[in-house]
Design a protein around this motif. Structure first.
Motif, PDB file in Angstrom:
ATOM      1  N   TYR A   6       1.186  -1.269   0.002  1.00  0.00           N
ATOM      2  CA  TYR A   6      -0.099   0.034  -0.144  1.00  0.00           C
ATOM      3  C   TYR A   6       1.201   1.391   0.264  1.00  0.00           C
ATOM      4  CZ  TYR A   6      -3.812  -2.641   0.789  1.00  0.00           C
ATOM      5  OH  TYR A   6      -5.083  -3.946   0.439  1.00  0.00           O
ATOM      6  N   ARG A  15      -1.273   9.085 -10.762  1.00  0.00           N
ATOM      7  CA  ARG A  15      -2.705   8.165 -10.299  1.00  0.00           C
ATOM      8  C   ARG A  15      -3.084   8.712  -9.268  1.00  0.00           C
ATOM      9  NH1 ARG A  15      -4.334   4.490  -6.934  1.00  0.00           N
ATOM     10  NH2 ARG A  15      -2.329   4.426  -6.326  1.00  0.00           N
ATOM     11  N   GLY A  37     -12.250   0.132  -1.241  1.00  0.00           N
ATOM     12  CA  GLY A  37     -10.999   0.048  -1.280  1.00  0.00           C
ATOM     13  C   GLY A  37      -9.931   1.624  -1.273  1.00  0.00           C
ATOM     14  N   ASP A  59     -12.874  -0.796   3.417  1.00  0.00           N
ATOM     15  CA  ASP A  59     -11.904  -1.815   2.697  1.00  0.00           C
ATOM     16  C   ASP A  59     -11.950  -3.384   3.185  1.00  0.00           C
ATOM     17  OD1 ASP A  59      -9.260  -3.020   1.875  1.00  0.00           O
ATOM     18  OD2 ASP A  59      -8.963  -1.390   1.047  1.00  0.00           O
ATOM     19  N   ASP A 103     -10.269  -0.217  -7.851  1.00  0.00           N
ATOM     20  CA  ASP A 103      -9.414  -1.842  -7.696  1.00  0.00           C
ATOM     21  C   ASP A 103     -10.523  -2.455  -8.947  1.00  0.00           C
ATOM     22  OD1 ASP A 103      -7.901  -3.286  -7.220  1.00  0.00           O
ATOM     23  OD2 ASP A 103      -9.469  -4.629  -5.524  1.00  0.00           O
TER      24      ASP A 103
HETATM   25  C1  LIG Z   1      -5.229  -1.281  -5.011  1.00  0.00           C
HETATM   26  S1  LIG Z   1      -5.779  -1.220  -3.250  1.00  0.00           S
HETATM   27  C2  LIG Z   1      -6.130   0.915  -4.145  1.00  0.00           C
HETATM   28  C3  LIG Z   1      -5.800   1.285  -2.237  1.00  0.00           C
HETATM   29  C4  LIG Z   1      -6.163   3.085  -2.667  1.00  0.00           C
HETATM   30  N1  LIG Z   1      -7.781   3.165  -3.119  1.00  0.00           N
HETATM   31  C5  LIG Z   1      -4.948   3.305  -2.666  1.00  0.00           C
HETATM   32  O1  LIG Z   1      -5.123   4.074  -4.254  1.00  0.00           O
HETATM   33  O2  LIG Z   1      -3.711   3.443  -2.895  1.00  0.00           O
HETATM   34  C6  LIG Z   1      -7.643  -1.859  -4.386  1.00  0.00           C
HETATM   35  C7  LIG Z   1      -8.589  -1.639  -2.176  1.00  0.00           C
HETATM   36  O3  LIG Z   1      -9.487  -1.919  -2.794  1.00  0.00           O
HETATM   37  C8  LIG Z   1      -9.815  -3.104  -1.789  1.00  0.00           C
HETATM   38  N2  LIG Z   1     -11.242  -3.338  -2.435  1.00  0.00           N
HETATM   39  C9  LIG Z   1     -11.598  -4.092  -3.373  1.00  0.00           C
HETATM   40  N3  LIG Z   1     -12.642  -4.880  -3.606  1.00  0.00           N
HETATM   41  C10 LIG Z   1     -13.133  -4.100  -2.424  1.00  0.00           C
HETATM   42  C11 LIG Z   1     -14.647  -4.539  -2.369  1.00  0.00           C
HETATM   43  N4  LIG Z   1     -15.743  -5.288  -3.496  1.00  0.00           N
HETATM   44  N5  LIG Z   1     -15.449  -4.039  -0.777  1.00  0.00           N
HETATM   45  C12 LIG Z   1     -13.848  -3.349   0.079  1.00  0.00           C
HETATM   46  N6  LIG Z   1     -12.592  -3.525  -0.931  1.00  0.00           N
HETATM   47  C13 LIG Z   1     -12.261  -3.473  -2.134  1.00  0.00           C
HETATM   48  C14 LIG Z   1      -8.816  -4.019  -1.660  1.00  0.00           C
HETATM   49  O4  LIG Z   1      -8.939  -4.908  -0.302  1.00  0.00           O
HETATM   50  C15 LIG Z   1      -8.148  -3.218  -1.580  1.00  0.00           C
HETATM   51  O5  LIG Z   1      -7.026  -2.797  -0.981  1.00  0.00           O
END
Ligand SMILES: C[S@@+](CC[C@H](N)C(=O)[O-])C[C@H]1O[C@@H](n2cnc3c(N)ncnc32)[C@H](O)[C@@H]1O
Length: 384
Positions: A6, A15, A37, A59, A103
């Motif tokens: 993270y 981004r 997320g 999350d 995500d």
């Molecule tokens: C790529 S990370 C991005 C984190 C943050 N947005 C960033 O830009 O640093 C995607 C996050 O989305 C969470 N996530 C994906 N689908 C989700 C859902 N349906 N409900 C809750 N969290 C979700 C994952 O656990 C992950 O921590």
């Protein structure tokens, strides 16, 4: 995911700055924002900075506890509610005015994202609710690159290595979309738009299938297609995933043509690309057809999946599936996990069905089954 994963996301400056600019533009003072997320909370903080009166930062990953510490350290505690849980399980106390979600897989829309969007549309319908990103545009371009072709066919046309012909394996490999960095100079023509998706309205997967046509200027060996999406985060704020761009997480796909397709200067090259549509409207396998004159190359992701007919029959509507012993054990563990039993009593219940397990084995199997499988009850983090 680890805290380092993270933290490294924070280095994707293009981004992150684009999302910050989009949230400044979209969030109005007093808005309620749902971030799905949140990771270490980056976009939740930006939404609060943009004037949101309430941010639900959700999350399913335990990283949300770290985000909460960051909020405390930076005085955001009063406007952000941290929720550990997975959408669509998590229910909000009120409707959201803005939803932020990013995500995505490198094809943007798979069944997981499709069903999440369907849930969001049912709960937080437009026009009352605004989405960040607002839209996605799919692009395709022909690729001419010996080195990319070597990635999928390292043993040359004869496919011989160690005295054995491996062409049966190659048939699978060339039907698999490959996530790889495609250099911009590998594009044999300008990118062509294929399709568009609006996040705030129900997704029509059939409309994501599109056709592109080019006239190539010189004799070219086409080794495949570059396929990607660009995001419109908000009006005038876009983020590209195309070859040469620096978007961050999602990247682009290489859809192979094998053997390479020779295209003469001045000839038309046609590409048809898109996902199958499953019953219920969800996206299925990705397929692509590339045509120049009478020559044609086809790729379909289904053909990349090693499976015997028996495997397919077992999951067909008429199939009679059998669980492996390990999955039967998991089924017992999940059945006993009713929100009242402790881990020890689940392990004891498991041993009642499988007396040959030692107490330690039963405990280990319960742990392995429940880790990352069962929903952590959606939980609002108490206080700052
Ligand atoms: C790529 S990370 C991005 C984190 C943050 N947005 C960033 O830009 O640093 C995607 C996050 O989305 C969470 N996530 C994906 N689908 C989700 C859902 N349906 N409900 C809750 N969290 C979700 C994952 O656990 C992950 O921590």
């Amino acid at each position: 995911m680890s805290a380092k994963y993270y933290r490294n996301l924070l280095t994707q400056q293009t981004r992150i700055e684009a999302f910050r600019a989009a949230l400044r533009r979209v969030v109005r003072p007093g808005d309620r924002v749902l971030e799905i997320g949140t990771g270490v909370g980056t976009f939740a903080f930006f939404a609060a900075d943009a004037g949101a009166s309430r941010v639900w930062a959700v999350d399913g990953d335990p990283i949300v506890h770290v985000a909460k510490s960051v909020a405390r350290r930076n005085d955001y505690a009063d406007r952000i509610e941290w929720i550990r849980g997975w959408l669509p399980d998590v229910q909000l106390p009120e409707p959201a005015d803005v939803v932020v979600f990013e995500d995505f897989p490198s094809r943007l829309l798979d069944t997981r994202v499709f069903h999440l969007l369907a849930h969001l549309h049912a709960r937080y319908a437009a026009p009352a609710c605004r989405f960040v990103p607002a839209a996605a545009r799919f692009w395709v371009a022909p690729v001419s690159s010996e080195s990319l072709h070597t990635e999928i066919a390292p043993f040359g046309p004869s496919e011989q290595a160690y005295g054995i012909r491996w062409d049966c394996v190659r048939e699978y490999v060339v039907n698999a979309p490959l996530q790889v960095a495609i250099p911009p100079d590998a594009l044999a023509a300008l990118p062509a738009p294929l399709a568009e998706l609006q996040f705030a309205t129900p997704t029509n997967v059939a409309a994501l299938r599109g056709r592109a046509v080019w006239t190539l200027e010189r004799d070219t060996a086409v080794h495949g297609l570059a396929y990607w999406f660009d995001l419109e985060l908000a009006e005038g704020i876009t983020l590209s995933n195309g070859p040469g761009a620096d978007p961050g997480s999602w990247g682009h796909l290489f859809l192979p043509c094998d053997p390479p397709l020779p295209v003469a200067a001045g000839a038309r090259l046609i590409a048809d690309v898109g996902p199958d549509v499953l019953a219920g409207g969800a996206p299925g396998w990705l397929g692509w057809t590339v045509t120049a004159g009478t020559a044609e190359r086809r790729g379909h992701e289904f053909a990349s999946v090693p499976a015997a007919l028996a495997d397919l029959a077992a999951v067909s509507p008429e199939g009679t599936p059998h669980l492996s012993r390990r999955t039967q054990i998991e089924a017992v563990v999940l059945h006993l996990t009713d929100g009242r039993r402790t881990v020890a009593s689940i392990a004891a219940g498991l041993r009642a069905s499988y007396p040959e397990l030692t107490p330690d084995e039963a405990l280990r199997l319960v742990g392995e089954t429940l880790r990352n499988r069962t929903a952590t009850p959606a939980r609002r983090e108490d206080g700052p």
